[in-house]
Design a protein around this motif. Structure first.
Motif, PDB file in Angstrom:
ATOM      1  N   GLU A 216     -22.383   1.997 -24.228  1.00  0.00           N
ATOM      2  CA  GLU A 216     -23.388   2.203 -23.168  1.00  0.00           C
ATOM      3  C   GLU A 216     -23.289   3.619 -22.594  1.00  0.00           C
ATOM      4  OE1 GLU A 216     -23.142  -0.926 -20.280  1.00  0.00           O
ATOM      5  OE2 GLU A 216     -23.758  -2.473 -21.720  1.00  0.00           O
ATOM      6  N   ASP A 217     -22.963   4.559 -23.469  1.00  0.00           N
ATOM      7  CA  ASP A 217     -22.845   5.963 -23.076  1.00  0.00           C
ATOM      8  C   ASP A 217     -24.166   6.672 -23.391  1.00  0.00           C
ATOM      9  OD1 ASP A 217     -21.915   8.411 -22.304  1.00  0.00           O
ATOM     10  OD2 ASP A 217     -20.494   8.661 -23.951  1.00  0.00           O
ATOM     11  N   TYR A 218     -25.224   6.241 -22.693  1.00  0.00           N
ATOM     12  CA  TYR A 218     -26.582   6.694 -23.029  1.00  0.00           C
ATOM     13  C   TYR A 218     -26.867   8.133 -22.594  1.00  0.00           C
ATOM     14  CZ  TYR A 218     -27.158   1.642 -23.556  1.00  0.00           C
ATOM     15  OH  TYR A 218     -27.004   0.335 -23.922  1.00  0.00           O
ATOM     16  N   GLY A 219     -26.035   8.662 -21.731  1.00  0.00           N
ATOM     17  CA  GLY A 219     -26.260  10.028 -21.275  1.00  0.00           C
ATOM     18  C   GLY A 219     -25.489  11.058 -22.062  1.00  0.00           C
ATOM     19  N   ASN A 220     -24.744  10.616 -23.069  1.00  0.00           N
ATOM     20  CA  ASN A 220     -23.951  11.542 -23.871  1.00  0.00           C
ATOM     21  C   ASN A 220     -24.857  12.539 -24.601  1.00  0.00           C
ATOM     22  OD1 ASN A 220     -22.475  12.372 -26.521  1.00  0.00           O
ATOM     23  ND2 ASN A 220     -20.858  11.537 -25.205  1.00  0.00           N
ATOM     24  N   GLU A 221     -24.482  13.798 -24.562  1.00  0.00           N
ATOM     25  CA  GLU A 221     -25.315  14.847 -25.142  1.00  0.00           C
ATOM     26  C   GLU A 221     -25.482  14.670 -26.649  1.00  0.00           C
ATOM     27  OE1 GLU A 221     -27.159  17.212 -23.839  1.00  0.00           O
ATOM     28  OE2 GLU A 221     -26.690  16.468 -21.832  1.00  0.00           O
ATOM     29  N   GLU A 222     -24.418  14.258 -27.338  1.00  0.00           N
ATOM     30  CA  GLU A 222     -24.512  14.059 -28.783  1.00  0.00           C
ATOM     31  C   GLU A 222     -25.475  12.902 -29.093  1.00  0.00           C
ATOM     32  OE1 GLU A 222     -21.747  13.559 -32.793  1.00  0.00           O
ATOM     33  OE2 GLU A 222     -20.976  12.826 -30.866  1.00  0.00           O
ATOM     34  N   MET A 263     -37.402  -0.515 -15.956  1.00  0.00           N
ATOM     35  CA  MET A 263     -38.270  -1.348 -16.777  1.00  0.00           C
ATOM     36  C   MET A 263     -37.925  -1.284 -18.264  1.00  0.00           C
ATOM     37  SD  MET A 263     -41.932  -0.732 -14.858  1.00  0.00           S
ATOM     38  CE  MET A 263     -42.625  -2.278 -15.435  1.00  0.00           C
ATOM     39  N   GLN A 264     -37.568  -0.109 -18.756  1.00  0.00           N
ATOM     40  CA  GLN A 264     -37.297   0.105 -20.174  1.00  0.00           C
ATOM     41  C   GLN A 264     -35.807  -0.003 -20.497  1.00  0.00           C
ATOM     42  OE1 GLN A 264     -38.968   1.117 -23.072  1.00  0.00           O
ATOM     43  NE2 GLN A 264     -37.163   1.815 -24.212  1.00  0.00           N
ATOM     44  N   GLY A 265     -34.970   0.345 -19.522  1.00  0.00           N
ATOM     45  CA  GLY A 265     -33.533   0.352 -19.749  1.00  0.00           C
ATOM     46  C   GLY A 265     -33.031   1.743 -20.071  1.00  0.00           C
ATOM     47  N   PRO A 266     -31.721   1.934 -20.120  1.00  0.00           N
ATOM     48  CA  PRO A 266     -31.138   3.265 -20.293  1.00  0.00           C
ATOM     49  C   PRO A 266     -31.107   3.755 -21.734  1.00  0.00           C
ATOM     50  CG  PRO A 266     -29.401   1.655 -20.051  1.00  0.00           C
ATOM     51  CD  PRO A 266     -30.691   0.911 -19.863  1.00  0.00           C
ATOM     52  N   SER A 267     -31.327   2.853 -22.696  1.00  0.00           N
ATOM     53  CA  SER A 267     -31.216   3.235 -24.102  1.00  0.00           C
ATOM     54  C   SER A 267     -32.477   3.942 -24.589  1.00  0.00           C
ATOM     55  CB  SER A 267     -30.980   1.994 -24.963  1.00  0.00           C
ATOM     56  OG  SER A 267     -31.056   2.311 -26.343  1.00  0.00           O
ATOM     57  N   GLY A 273     -29.887  -3.748 -21.738  1.00  0.00           N
ATOM     58  CA  GLY A 273     -29.403  -3.979 -20.384  1.00  0.00           C
ATOM     59  C   GLY A 273     -30.244  -4.981 -19.620  1.00  0.00           C
ATOM     60  N   ASN A 274     -30.456  -4.691 -18.340  1.00  0.00           N
ATOM     61  CA  ASN A 274     -31.218  -5.587 -17.458  1.00  0.00           C
ATOM     62  C   ASN A 274     -32.659  -5.129 -17.277  1.00  0.00           C
ATOM     63  OD1 ASN A 274     -28.926  -7.244 -16.925  1.00  0.00           O
ATOM     64  ND2 ASN A 274     -28.181  -5.708 -15.452  1.00  0.00           N
TER      65      ASN A 274
END
Length: 354
Positions: A216-222, A263-267, A273-274
């Protein structure tokens, strides 16, 4: 200045076209033809002083807020309200319509939904709810004086979800419905993404993406780099990132993450997610939609084009438009199929030849 030159060029084209009866710009009926002067004129309109921009007050359970709209052109019979995707994106992803709708005499409205960049952005996550957005669209419709004699609703991606939900509640106000690049089931979309699209990626790229997804590391630059370099150019917009239109870059820059993530989630690789849209599905209700409907699918889309074709057959009066070279943003990467098919649908409904 560039926009003025574009409109001036369109005006010249439209004036010349009036001399050729095979290129009438509105309904191909002389009595209903909209000439260039009438189409481009703001005279006598309540949005003349703002160049077509109107801030529409929206009543919500959390108070009154304003949303941004902008009218382009004038045609009493063909008016298209554009619902952007995201959620939380902006109208900017539709600026390509400026190159195709004016010469066809189609009136259209840009619109930033509540929470999006040009509209109010209240800090209350409870507002990012599909049912509330439906009521927002209805209030916008009323403010813009759109009705069953002229109102075409266009929705793409999340905007397609919103358009379907609106039609299921308020289709008596519609003349035509366009659902672009959005299937009627999020679980089906997720299955297509996992079973069909993901395996098309390079195995090493996919493994790395899935590693970040699992953490759940969706903000990772890679992670973000792999998505934009490998997934987006195949299935979102089939143009190298360095060549993306400025309107697309601005749209992504202006996206509201609070609306999007709620609404869409972090991915960036599906709905996780929720997210409130995670279980959305209206397949069993499509038969309730009786208004003329165009479903637009694309061969390389994140959405299964076969399901878009199924959608067109499931509604009572549907047509399917396939974009063989397109992806999720076919208005940019398959314009040669997207716009002729879209314009033909609008005109066929207008001429009672659908």
């Amino acid at each position: 200045m560039k926009y003025f030159i574009c409109l001036f060029s369109v005006c010249i084209l439209m004036v010349s076209c009036t001399e050729n009866t095979s290129k009438k710009i509105a309904t191909e009926t002389a009595s209903e033809e909209i000439n260039c002067t009438d189409y481009l004129s703001y005279q006598g309109r309540d949005d003349q002083a703002t160049g077509g921009i109107k801030m529409v007050p929206i009543e919500t359970p959390k108070g009154t807020f304003n949303v941004w709209t902008k009218r382009v052109g004038t045609n009493p019979k063909m008016k298209v309200l554009l619902l952007h995707g995201g959620p939380g994106m902006t109208h900017e992803i539709y600026e390509s319509f400026d190159g195709f709708f004016p010469q066809e005499g189609i009136e259209y409205y840009y619109y930033d939904q509540l929470g999006s960049y040009y509209s109010d952005q209240p800090d209350d996550l409870s507002l990012w709810d599909t049912a509330r957005f439906v009521e927002e669209v209805e209030q916008v419709r009323q403010a813009l004086n759109l009705n069953q004699d002229n109102f075409y609703l266009f929705g793409q991606s999340w905007g397609g979800i919103l358009a379907m939900e609106y039609a299921l509640k308020y289709q008596e106000h519609l003349k035509g419905l366009i659902i672009s690049n959005m299937v009627p089931s999020i679980p089906d979309y997720m299955k297509y993404n996992e079973e069909v699209l993901a395996p098309q990626l390079d195995p090493e790229v996919l493994a790395t993406i899935m590693k970040y997804e699992a953490a759940e590391d969706y903000g990772n630059e890679e992670y973000l780099s792999l998505i934009t370099e490998h997934y987006y150019p195949k299935h979102v917009i089939r143009i190298p990132q360095k060549d993306w239109p400025n309107s697309i870059n601005r749209g992504f820059k202006h996206l509201n993450p609070d609306v999007y993530v709620t609404m869409q989630g972090p991915s960036e690789f599906g709905i996780k997610g929720n997210a409130t849209l995670k279980d959305w599905d209206v397949k069993d209700r499509l038969h309730e939609i009786k208004v003329p409907t165009l479903a637009i699918g694309a061969a390389h889309d994140t959405m299964d084009p076969k399901q878009m074709e199924w959608l067109a057959n499931e509604v009572k009066n549907g047509r399917y438009l396939h974009c063989p070279n397109g992806s999720h943003l076919s208005q940019y990467d398959d314009q040669e199929h997207f716009f002729p098919g879209l314009v033909s649908f609008i005109k066929d409904v207008n001429n009672n030849t659908f």
